[in-house]
Design an enzyme around this catalytic site. Structure first.
Site, PDB file in Angstrom:
ATOM      1  N   ASP A 241     -15.444  -8.629   2.444  1.00 44.88           N
ATOM      2  CA  ASP A 241     -15.579  -9.476   1.314  1.00 44.88           C
ATOM      3  C   ASP A 241     -14.210 -10.055   0.773  1.00 44.88           C
ATOM      4  O   ASP A 241     -13.158  -9.422   1.361  1.00 44.88           O
ATOM      5  CB  ASP A 241     -16.208  -8.884   0.173  1.00 44.88           C
ATOM      6  CG  ASP A 241     -17.640  -8.858   0.213  1.00 44.88           C
ATOM      7  OD1 ASP A 241     -18.327  -9.410   1.170  1.00 44.88           O
ATOM      8  OD2 ASP A 241     -18.349  -8.098  -0.596  1.00 44.88           O
TER       9      ASP A 241
ATOM     10  N   LYS B 204     -17.402 -14.375  -0.088  1.00 42.67           N
ATOM     11  CA  LYS B 204     -18.343 -15.061  -0.971  1.00 42.67           C
ATOM     12  C   LYS B 204     -17.690 -15.633  -2.054  1.00 42.67           C
ATOM     13  O   LYS B 204     -17.787 -15.090  -3.145  1.00 42.67           O
ATOM     14  CB  LYS B 204     -19.819 -14.274  -1.411  1.00 42.67           C
ATOM     15  CG  LYS B 204     -20.645 -13.959  -0.411  1.00 42.67           C
ATOM     16  CD  LYS B 204     -21.745 -12.814  -1.175  1.00 42.67           C
ATOM     17  CE  LYS B 204     -22.931 -12.835  -0.082  1.00 42.67           C
ATOM     18  NZ  LYS B 204     -23.791 -14.097   0.183  1.00 42.67           N
TER      19      LYS B 204
ATOM     20  N   MET C 192     -17.966 -10.931 -13.435  1.00 45.07           N
ATOM     21  CA  MET C 192     -18.514 -12.109 -12.811  1.00 45.07           C
ATOM     22  C   MET C 192     -18.825 -13.108 -14.105  1.00 45.07           C
ATOM     23  O   MET C 192     -19.696 -13.962 -14.003  1.00 45.07           O
ATOM     24  CB  MET C 192     -19.590 -12.096 -11.864  1.00 45.07           C
ATOM     25  CG  MET C 192     -19.077 -11.372 -10.714  1.00 45.07           C
ATOM     26  SD  MET C 192     -20.553 -11.040  -9.446  1.00 45.07           S
ATOM     27  CE  MET C 192     -21.660 -10.163 -10.380  1.00 45.07           C
TER      28      MET C 192
END
Length: 413
Positions: free
Chosen positions: A206, A228, A343
């Site tokens: 990632d 991502k 997030m």
């Protein structure tokens, strides 16, 4: 008789380093240059998502085209990270004319500088040159790292491999390990996680994994950039699952390297289920989660005697009024403990407004920790009522962790 290379530690802080190429090799090499403080100019028509994220964050300068000689103006070092021998030779020829040392990923014999196998242990950096043999350099490097880290292992033997049968070099094939890489500092990966990483044939990484860990991979390891990037280019989760399964079924040992912990909003469960359905054995290695590490790095304990007896971790990637959101923001507003939001920077204004609307005081201390445990960590302290506007003014960007609760000020003297 071939002369031996002269070992040297380059102090690159603020000095221009040109990297030609934007693929997997550049993805592995750029983090170490940035860690050294180099002014990196990346010349490539296209970039991997991980490199694109660094460019968008202002960590490096990206010129989206092919190399031209003028790119080396003011450069101290050039790294050629392309697999086209003719293109690489043309870059190194220009570097030679200008007396600029050149590292070539495609041909070490044609390079004027070599990238050593490196291990870092606190302030100590060990760089090993294997006489032009990357495998020899890696073997010696790993042995040195084991010696440096011996005190970390509970049995006094660092990096001792698990027993296995029917494999080459004591290494199991056809399996997957979901490894948590921690919140950003490469030294925060677990000993077991690092050991499995050194054994991997394929690493699927990632964008939030510490870049310096990628710099230490063996040169023959296949690196798959599974970044991502929020609201940017990404691989579908199904594609990532298929990569893990396909590589493992082909006989490879695959490490899925994920920022933080694989199971804390990391979709590790989905990947395990996909592997299990295909009959691929999986090892899960927990990682240090940013939900705890980011506040700690900012001097904020998520619990503190007499202040908070519980903490709750939620995802803020969906706005509170989004139909797909599973978070009971109204219930969270009534808690007295610490709220940690991952997030949630994009939806921070909506999140704070919802918490206040359901009874949480706008004067509740709040903080945002950006890029925790790294050299670019930033900490913003505010209140629930003002933190969204303050974060916008400060131009904070992901990855960032939001902390709400009295613990924000618990350690203030």
């Amino acid at each position: 008789m071939t002369s031996s290379p002269y070992p040297l530690g380059l102090r690159l802080h603020g000095r221009r380093v040109v990297v030609v190429g934007g693929g997997a090799v550049a993805t592995r090499r750029v983090p170490a240059l940035l860690d050294a403080g180099a002014d990196v100019l990346l010349v490539a028509p296209e970039l991997t998502p991980a490199l694109r994220a660094r460019a968008d964050a202002g960590r490096l300068h990206w010129v989206p085209r092919r190399f031209v000689p003028e790119d080396l103006d003011g450069a101290w070092l050039v790294q050629v990270a392309v697999d086209d021998p003719m293109a690489a030779a043309s870059v190194s020829a220009v570097a030679a004319e200008r007396r600029i040392f050149c590292v070539r990923a495609d041909d070490r014999t044609a390079a004027t500088a070599w990238t050593p196998a490196v291990t870092r242990h606190g302030p100590v950096t060990v760089a090993v040159l294997g006489g032009g043999d990357p495998r020899r350099a890696m073997t010696v490097r790993d042995a040195v790292r084991d010696l440096l880290a011996v005190r970390l292992a509970p049995d006094g033997i660092a990096g001792r491999p698990d027993a296995s049968t029917g494999t080459t070099g004591g290494r199991q094939a056809g399996r997957v390990a979901l490894v948590g890489a921690g919140p950003g500092d490469p030294e925060l990966i677990t000993v077991k996680g690092w050991r499995l990483l050194t054994e991997a044939d394929v690493v699927v990484a990632d964008r939030l994994v510490p870049g310096l860990l990628l710099d230490e991979l063996r040169p023959d390891v296949e690196l798959v950039d599974a970044s991502k990037i929020p609201y940017g280019p990404s691989r579908a989760q199904e594609e990532i699952n298929q990569i893990l399964v396909d590589r493992a079924l082909a006989g490879a040992f695959v490490v899925r390297l994920k920022g933080g912990d694989p199971y804390v909003f990391g979709r590790g469960g989905e990947e395990l289920l996909a592997c299990a359905a295909a009959g691929v054995p999986v090892t899960v290695v927990p990682g240090v989660t940013s939900s705890i590490a980011a506040p700690a790095a900012a001097g904020i304990p998520v619990t503190h005697r007499g202040v908070a007896h519980e903490f709750t971790v939620v995802s803020g990637h969906l706005a509170p009024d989004a139909p797909a959101s599973l978070v009971r923001w109204d219930a969270l507003a009534g808690l007295h403990g610490t709220l940690v939001v991952l997030m949630g920077l994009k939806n921070l204004a909506a999140i704070t407004a919802t918490l206040i609307a359901h009874g949480r005081s706008p004067q509740t201390p709040a903080a945002v920790v950006q890029e925790a445990t790294t050299g670019t960590q930033r900490v913003l302290r505010s209140t629930l009522g003002e933190v969204a506007a303050d974060a916008l003014t400060a131009e904070l960007r992901p990855p960032a962790v939001v902390v709400v609760g009295d613990v924000v000020n618990a350690l203030d003297s």
